[in-house]
Design a protein around this motif. Structure first.
Motif, PDB file in Angstrom:
ATOM      1  N   GLY A  50       1.164  -1.310   0.085  1.00 34.09           N
ATOM      2  CA  GLY A  50      -0.197  -0.219  -0.289  1.00 34.09           C
ATOM      3  C   GLY A  50       0.703   1.403  -0.056  1.00 34.09           C
ATOM      4  O   GLY A  50       0.567   2.475   0.133  1.00 34.09           O
ATOM      5  N   ILE A  51       2.256   0.860   0.489  1.00 31.17           N
ATOM      6  CA  ILE A  51       3.516   2.248   0.133  1.00 31.17           C
ATOM      7  C   ILE A  51       3.209   2.554   1.245  1.00 31.17           C
ATOM      8  O   ILE A  51       2.743   4.216   1.676  1.00 31.17           O
ATOM      9  N   PHE A  52       2.873   2.614   2.755  1.00 34.32           N
ATOM     10  CA  PHE A  52       3.141   2.893   3.863  1.00 34.32           C
ATOM     11  C   PHE A  52       3.935   2.261   5.074  1.00 34.32           C
ATOM     12  O   PHE A  52       4.072   3.046   6.376  1.00 34.32           O
ATOM     13  N   TRP A  53       5.051   1.613   3.848  1.00 36.55           N
ATOM     14  CA  TRP A  53       5.194   1.276   4.993  1.00 36.55           C
ATOM     15  C   TRP A  53       7.330   1.919   4.574  1.00 36.55           C
ATOM     16  O   TRP A  53       7.643   1.787   3.725  1.00 36.55           O
ATOM     17  N   ASP A  54       8.129   2.156   5.685  1.00 34.70           N
ATOM     18  CA  ASP A  54       9.365   2.782   6.038  1.00 34.70           C
ATOM     19  C   ASP A  54      10.494   1.474   5.857  1.00 34.70           C
ATOM     20  O   ASP A  54      10.590   0.983   6.691  1.00 34.70           O
TER      21      ASP A  54
END
Length: 501
Positions: free
Chosen positions: A182-186
């Motif tokens: 989801g492109i929420f994670w670093d």
């Protein structure tokens, strides 16, 4: 001991019961038999109802039970695979607030591109391994901007598989793998991305409890156990996106191993142990199912939105009276190259490998006196194979150069024309295995429930059922060169999209 796998696809829900001891399929079913609709309120939009998914899951499971090939009370664990990147929003009562904005929806491209520039391209790629693009975070930003009443009522956001697990158990959870897609994670900080949440103004309270992919995500509730004739309290012990799950089902878990699928969309999925990224985010990197902060396993994913959906569209307009096998047999009567007819399959939203452009599908060189429906069938399948080659070349630029690819004998790979076009144009052999996404989900359930010691033990009985080898590579290189030249000269202006040289 039995395992139940559920695969929530775009076209249908598939379910499989697997014998844990033999790792063999006992029974399989899908619902519905015809493809589920995609709701498109505007051009470039794509939605489905989460409640429809849940209805179809229940009907698929009951259809599976009706085969009477097993005792449903012997099912010991459930795994879920699902179409990636879809956004599901629920309120505090776990009620869905709007249709899911699914993977091929393009409405958030502009928002994601702006975030890419304003957060910083280098920072995004280093920390997120991707541009925000039109992934789940950007879709949520679109809802926040355009549907503030919906956003204000939101208690939790989730992906499609999280939603089905919630309906089975009443509990909501997620994983690093899901958050990364989801492109929420670093990946550098090993936490929710402060950059994404800060830029879009999200509260991290929207994110469910973070768990391992292979673990208990809740237990089947009493009312659901009665409805579905399942034993109360059995765990949902695995959830993964369809492409990482497909890789698991094919035992693609270690660096250098590569899987492919050709369903509604087409995917090549390779495993790396590096935090790798494409400078233009044309291919994407996510945490694989066996990713941990100590042992990094990343899935490098090439996605072509317009794959089986093109074949379905061709069927609807030219082969409605045929089944897919008849279409495939008809395509075989035409010579390679389809007598000059060329098709580009890019008609299902923004294509990431084409820099998130919406270019639509195109046909070239149509001759009314020469070309028939058989030519359409073959040219569509060749065009899809050529799109795979275009994407695989991008992966090769990024260090992923497979010598063999593993795939399930399903969907487009059931066609000899597509299979031979694929192996010839890519000059790489394909090993085929029985089973589909629901089989992989069942195996994942066994790992998560501790029935298998690990993924290696879960795959020890898996053997290829066939291998397709390249045979006419020179001819297909010439056909591909023509296809790519038209792509360069007629579909794009060179200042709009990077074309591979």
């Amino acid at each position: 001991m039995l395992l139940l796998g559920i695969d929530v696809g775009t076209s249908s829900v598939k379910v499989t019961v697997v014998d844990a001891q033999t790792q063999q399929t006992i029974a399989a079913a899908q619902y519905p038999e015809t493809e589920s609709d995609i709701i498109a309120p505007k051009s470039g939009w794509a939605e489905q109802s989460p409640d429809m998914w849940w209805e179809h899951v229940q009907l698929a499971i009951l259809k599976l039970h009706a085969q009477r090939k097993y005792n449903p009370q012997d099912i010991a664990a459930i795994g879920i695979a699902y179409q990636m990147h879809g956004l599901v929003i629920v309120d505090k009562q776990q009620q869905v607030l709007r249709n899911s904005i699914i993977w091929c929806d393009s409405r958030a491209v502009e928002l994601g591109d702006k975030a890419f520039e304003e957060i910083g391209r280098e920072k995004c790629l280093l920390h997120l391994l991707n541009s925000p693009g039109n992934f789940t975070a950007s879709k949520l930003a679109w809802v926040k901007q355009n549907e503030p009443d919906v956003y204000a009522k939101a208690d939790k956001i989730m992906l499609p598989g999280d939603f089905i697990a919630m309906k089975l158990t009443g509990e909501i959870s997620t994983s690093i793998a899901a958050l990364s897609e989801g492109i929420f994670w670093d990946f550098q900080q090993n936490e929710l991305s402060k950059d994404v949440f800060g830029y879009y103004g999200f509260s991290d309270s929207l994110i469910p409890t973070i768990k391992n992919v292979f673990t208990e995500h809740g237990r089947v509730s009493a009312n659901i156990s009665t409805t579905l004739s399942l034993k109360e309290g059995i765990p949902v012990s695995y959830k993964a996106g369809d492409q990482p799950n497909n890789a698991l089902s094919l035992n693609v878990l270690q660096p250098g191993e590569v899987a492919a699928t050709a369903g509604t969309s087409g995917v090549i999925y390779g495993v790396s142990d590096q935090l790798t990224y494409d400078n233009e985010s044309r291919v994407n990197t996510f945490a694989h199912v066996n990713y941990t902060t100590e042992q990094k396993r990343l899935g490098v994913l090439l996605c072509i939105n317009g794959t089986g959906i093109l074949n379905r569209w061709i069927k609807s307009i030219a082969g409605e009276s045929m089944n897919y096998q008849q279409m495939n047999d008809t395509a075989k009567t035409i010579n390679a190259g389809s007598d000059g007819l060329i098709i580009f399959p890019f008609g299902n939203g923004a294509e990431r490998m084409l820099n998130n452009k919406i270019v639509q599908a195109h046909m070239h060189n149509i001759d009314f006196n020469k070309h028939s429906t058989a030519h359409l069938f073959r040219a569509a399948q060749e065009g899809i194979a050529f799109a795979f080659r275009y994407g695989l070349d991008i992966m090769r630029e990024n260090g992923m150069d497979p010598k063999i690819i593993r795939a399930g004998k399903a969907n487009m790979f059931l066609s000899d024309v597509f299979t031979q076009s694929f192996v010839n144009v890519n000059n790489v052999a394909v090993e085929f295995y029985d089973g589909d996404g629901s089989f992989g989900a069942a195996i994942g359930a066994g790992i998560g429930a501790g029935i298998f010691a690990d993924a290696v033990a879960a795959s020890k009985e898996r053997k290829p059922v066939a291998v397709a080898e390249p045979k006419q590579t020179a001819l297909y290189q010439d056909l591909y060169a023509e296809w790519k030249e038209i792509l360069k000269s007629k579909l794009y202006k060179n200042d709009e999209v990077n074309i591979l040289s």
